[in-house]
Design an enzyme around this catalytic site. Structure first.
Site, PDB file in Angstrom:
ATOM      1  N   LYS A   1       0.819  -1.191   0.000  1.00  0.00           N
ATOM      2  CA  LYS A   1       0.000   0.000   0.000  1.00  0.00           C
ATOM      3  C   LYS A   1       0.864   1.257   0.000  1.00  0.00           C
ATOM      4  O   LYS A   1       0.388   2.349  -0.238  1.00  0.00           O
ATOM      5  CB  LYS A   1      -0.866   0.014   1.275  1.00  0.00           C
ATOM      6  CG  LYS A   1      -1.704  -1.203   1.469  1.00  0.00           C
ATOM      7  CD  LYS A   1      -2.305  -1.172   2.902  1.00  0.00           C
ATOM      8  CE  LYS A   1      -2.747  -2.577   3.251  1.00  0.00           C
ATOM      9  NZ  LYS A   1      -2.949  -2.726   4.703  1.00  0.00           N
ATOM     10  N   GLY A   2       2.149   1.061   0.282  1.00  0.00           N
ATOM     11  CA  GLY A   2       3.033   2.202   0.492  1.00  0.00           C
ATOM     12  C   GLY A   2       3.110   3.189  -0.653  1.00  0.00           C
ATOM     13  O   GLY A   2       3.321   4.376  -0.444  1.00  0.00           O
TER      14      GLY A   2
ATOM     15  N   GLU B   1       7.423   2.895  -6.497  1.00  0.00           N
ATOM     16  CA  GLU B   1       7.646   2.383  -5.141  1.00  0.00           C
ATOM     17  C   GLU B   1       7.800   3.518  -4.146  1.00  0.00           C
ATOM     18  O   GLU B   1       8.226   4.618  -4.509  1.00  0.00           O
ATOM     19  CB  GLU B   1       8.935   1.539  -5.122  1.00  0.00           C
ATOM     20  CG  GLU B   1       8.689   0.044  -5.194  1.00  0.00           C
ATOM     21  CD  GLU B   1       8.186  -0.551  -3.866  1.00  0.00           C
ATOM     22  OE1 GLU B   1       7.529   0.160  -3.090  1.00  0.00           O
ATOM     23  OE2 GLU B   1       8.465  -1.729  -3.625  1.00  0.00           O
ATOM     24  N   ASP B   2       7.476   3.224  -2.904  1.00  0.00           N
ATOM     25  CA  ASP B   2       7.698   4.198  -1.844  1.00  0.00           C
ATOM     26  C   ASP B   2       9.178   4.266  -1.474  1.00  0.00           C
ATOM     27  O   ASP B   2       9.786   5.317  -1.457  1.00  0.00           O
ATOM     28  CB  ASP B   2       6.840   3.867  -0.603  1.00  0.00           C
ATOM     29  CG  ASP B   2       6.921   2.394  -0.193  1.00  0.00           C
ATOM     30  OD1 ASP B   2       7.678   1.616  -0.817  1.00  0.00           O
ATOM     31  OD2 ASP B   2       6.214   2.009   0.762  1.00  0.00           O
TER      32      ASP B   2
ATOM     33  N   ASP C   1      14.697  -0.383   0.326  1.00  0.00           N
ATOM     34  CA  ASP C   1      15.489  -0.570   1.545  1.00  0.00           C
ATOM     35  C   ASP C   1      16.538  -1.632   1.245  1.00  0.00           C
ATOM     36  O   ASP C   1      17.583  -1.339   0.669  1.00  0.00           O
ATOM     37  CB  ASP C   1      14.541  -0.960   2.682  1.00  0.00           C
ATOM     38  CG  ASP C   1      15.240  -1.079   4.019  1.00  0.00           C
ATOM     39  OD1 ASP C   1      16.473  -0.957   4.064  1.00  0.00           O
ATOM     40  OD2 ASP C   1      14.559  -1.302   5.036  1.00  0.00           O
TER      41      ASP C   1
ATOM     42  N   ASP D   1       4.409   3.088   6.593  1.00  0.00           N
ATOM     43  CA  ASP D   1       3.727   2.858   7.872  1.00  0.00           C
ATOM     44  C   ASP D   1       4.618   2.233   8.929  1.00  0.00           C
ATOM     45  O   ASP D   1       5.665   1.651   8.635  1.00  0.00           O
ATOM     46  CB  ASP D   1       2.540   1.922   7.660  1.00  0.00           C
ATOM     47  CG  ASP D   1       2.996   0.473   7.433  1.00  0.00           C
ATOM     48  OD1 ASP D   1       3.824   0.249   6.521  1.00  0.00           O
ATOM     49  OD2 ASP D   1       2.559  -0.418   8.176  1.00  0.00           O
TER      50      ASP D   1
ATOM     51  N   LYS E   1      17.439   3.906   0.558  1.00  0.00           N
ATOM     52  CA  LYS E   1      18.424   3.860   1.654  1.00  0.00           C
ATOM     53  C   LYS E   1      19.660   3.174   1.104  1.00  0.00           C
ATOM     54  O   LYS E   1      19.695   1.948   1.015  1.00  0.00           O
ATOM     55  CB  LYS E   1      17.883   3.024   2.815  1.00  0.00           C
ATOM     56  CG  LYS E   1      16.685   3.614   3.538  1.00  0.00           C
ATOM     57  CD  LYS E   1      16.331   2.713   4.715  1.00  0.00           C
ATOM     58  CE  LYS E   1      15.019   3.082   5.336  1.00  0.00           C
ATOM     59  NZ  LYS E   1      14.573   2.092   6.344  1.00  0.00           N
TER      60      LYS E   1
ATOM     61  N   PHE F   1      14.622   3.780  10.065  1.00  0.00           N
ATOM     62  CA  PHE F   1      13.231   3.450   9.768  1.00  0.00           C
ATOM     63  C   PHE F   1      12.421   4.745   9.717  1.00  0.00           C
ATOM     64  O   PHE F   1      12.471   5.557  10.642  1.00  0.00           O
ATOM     65  CB  PHE F   1      12.661   2.508  10.832  1.00  0.00           C
ATOM     66  CG  PHE F   1      11.329   1.957  10.448  1.00  0.00           C
ATOM     67  CD1 PHE F   1      11.237   0.916   9.537  1.00  0.00           C
ATOM     68  CD2 PHE F   1      10.154   2.499  10.954  1.00  0.00           C
ATOM     69  CE1 PHE F   1      10.006   0.411   9.140  1.00  0.00           C
ATOM     70  CE2 PHE F   1       8.914   2.006  10.572  1.00  0.00           C
ATOM     71  CZ  PHE F   1       8.848   0.953   9.665  1.00  0.00           C
ATOM     72  N   VAL F   2      11.685   4.934   8.608  1.00  0.00           N
ATOM     73  CA  VAL F   2      10.913   6.174   8.433  1.00  0.00           C
ATOM     74  C   VAL F   2       9.438   5.862   8.211  1.00  0.00           C
ATOM     75  O   VAL F   2       9.074   4.756   7.803  1.00  0.00           O
ATOM     76  CB  VAL F   2      11.440   7.010   7.240  1.00  0.00           C
ATOM     77  CG1 VAL F   2      12.817   7.568   7.520  1.00  0.00           C
ATOM     78  CG2 VAL F   2      11.436   6.194   5.953  1.00  0.00           C
TER      79      VAL F   2
ATOM     80  N   ARG G   1       0.699   6.460   7.723  1.00  0.00           N
ATOM     81  CA  ARG G   1       0.750   6.572   6.256  1.00  0.00           C
ATOM     82  C   ARG G   1       0.251   7.942   5.791  1.00  0.00           C
ATOM     83  O   ARG G   1       0.657   8.438   4.752  1.00  0.00           O
ATOM     84  CB  ARG G   1      -0.136   5.498   5.610  1.00  0.00           C
ATOM     85  CG  ARG G   1       0.380   4.073   5.741  1.00  0.00           C
ATOM     86  CD  ARG G   1      -0.390   3.176   4.791  1.00  0.00           C
ATOM     87  NE  ARG G   1      -0.280   1.766   5.103  1.00  0.00           N
ATOM     88  CZ  ARG G   1       0.709   0.961   4.697  1.00  0.00           C
ATOM     89  NH1 ARG G   1       1.692   1.453   3.968  1.00  0.00           N
ATOM     90  NH2 ARG G   1       0.715  -0.310   5.018  1.00  0.00           N
TER      91      ARG G   1
HETATM   92  P1  IMP Z   1      13.002  -3.990   1.033  1.00  0.00           P
HETATM   93  O1  IMP Z   1      12.597  -5.336   0.517  1.00  0.00           O
HETATM   94  O2  IMP Z   1      13.888  -4.106   2.255  1.00  0.00           O
HETATM   95  O3  IMP Z   1      13.629  -3.098  -0.022  1.00  0.00           O
HETATM   96  O4  IMP Z   1      11.681  -3.252   1.592  1.00  0.00           O
HETATM   97  C1  IMP Z   1      10.479  -3.337   0.943  1.00  0.00           C
HETATM   98  C2  IMP Z   1       9.328  -2.655   1.622  1.00  0.00           C
HETATM   99  O5  IMP Z   1       9.536  -2.554   3.024  1.00  0.00           O
HETATM  100  C3  IMP Z   1       9.082  -1.233   1.169  1.00  0.00           C
HETATM  101  O6  IMP Z   1       8.360  -1.169  -0.028  1.00  0.00           O
HETATM  102  C4  IMP Z   1       8.308  -0.670   2.337  1.00  0.00           C
HETATM  103  O7  IMP Z   1       6.939  -0.998   2.234  1.00  0.00           O
HETATM  104  C5  IMP Z   1       8.924  -1.392   3.529  1.00  0.00           C
HETATM  105  N1  IMP Z   1       9.941  -0.526   4.164  1.00  0.00           N
HETATM  106  C6  IMP Z   1      11.274  -0.515   3.944  1.00  0.00           C
HETATM  107  N2  IMP Z   1      11.886   0.429   4.688  1.00  0.00           N
HETATM  108  C7  IMP Z   1      10.896   1.034   5.396  1.00  0.00           C
HETATM  109  C8  IMP Z   1      10.878   2.129   6.343  1.00  0.00           C
HETATM  110  O8  IMP Z   1      11.895   2.752   6.698  1.00  0.00           O
HETATM  111  N3  IMP Z   1       9.650   2.456   6.829  1.00  0.00           N
HETATM  112  C9  IMP Z   1       8.503   1.821   6.493  1.00  0.00           C
HETATM  113  N4  IMP Z   1       8.477   0.814   5.604  1.00  0.00           N
HETATM  114  C10 IMP Z   1       9.655   0.420   5.056  1.00  0.00           C
END
Ligand code: IMP
Length: 178
Positions: free
Chosen positions: A42-43, A98-99, A102, A158, A130, A151-152, A164
């Site tokens: 949902k991000g 994408e939001d 990470d 969220d 990040k 973490f943001v 959100r």
């Molecule tokens: P990744 O697989 O680690 O790149 O993260 C994927 C998903 O984790 C993102 O699309 C976000 O929905 C969530 N996410 C990653 N970092 C954060 C954060 O700092 N705050 C909130 N959600 C996060």
């Protein structure tokens, strides 16, 4: 909500200005192509809403939902499709919206999955990245802001489904995690 925040990392004004720039760049790059914006629920809801309204012309969108963090703060790397696309993306120029990138684990899985459906191209636009957290190298063509490895929340992101609706991107105060 303000009392739960520690620091604003990206302001509402900065987000809108940057999305405007990215929208113009994307529009230029996709002239003559069959652009389809694909949001990850949902991000990415707020990024999609503002990015697509900043595009100088019309483009269709579609959505995927995948499993992600739940209420914790670490990526599991385990990806499950909860809602698939409605669109056949064969020969389309897919831009994943994408939001945040990470670890990059989620995104690399989605990119491989969409590419296997014979899309003409698959690129990524992420509001936040990040850089320190990257576990896998994912080519993100359009990045809004590089942020530190914290973490943001806000602007779609969220913590346990909260925050959100915050208009900026911020870190949470330590008391929230207790
Ligand atoms: P990744 O697989 O680690 O790149 O993260 C994927 C998903 O984790 C993102 O699309 C976000 O929905 C969530 N996410 C990653 N970092 C954060 C954060 O700092 N705050 C909130 N959600 C996060």
């Amino acid at each position: 909500m303000g009392a739960d925040l520690q620091e604003v990392l990206v302001s509402e004004e900065a987000i809108h200005a940057r999305l405007g720039e990215l929208a113009r760049e994307i529009w230029r790059d996709y002239q003559g192509k069959d652009l389809l914006l694909v949001g990850v629920l949902k991000g990415a809801v707020l990024v999609m809403a503002d990015l697509m309204r900043a595009l100088p012309g019309s483009a269709p969108m579609d959505w995927m939902a995948i499993s992600s963090y739940g209420s914790g703060t670490k990526s599991s790397g385990v990806v499950r499709i909860l809602k698939d696309l409605d669109t056949d993306i064969t020969a389309k120029d897919v831009l994943i919206v994408e939001d945040i990138v990470d670890s990059g684990l989620t995104l690399s899985w989605i990119m491989a999955n969409l590419a296997s459906r014979r899309a003409a191209s698959v690129q990524v636009c992420a509001l936040l990245r990040k850089p320190d957290a990257a576990k896998v190298e994912v080519p993100v063509r359009y990045v809004g802001f590089e942020i530190p490895n914290e973490f943001v929340v806000g602007y779609g992101l969220d913590y346990g489904e909260h925050y959100r609706n915050l208009r900026c991107v911020a870190t949470l105060a330590p008391h929230v995690y207790r």
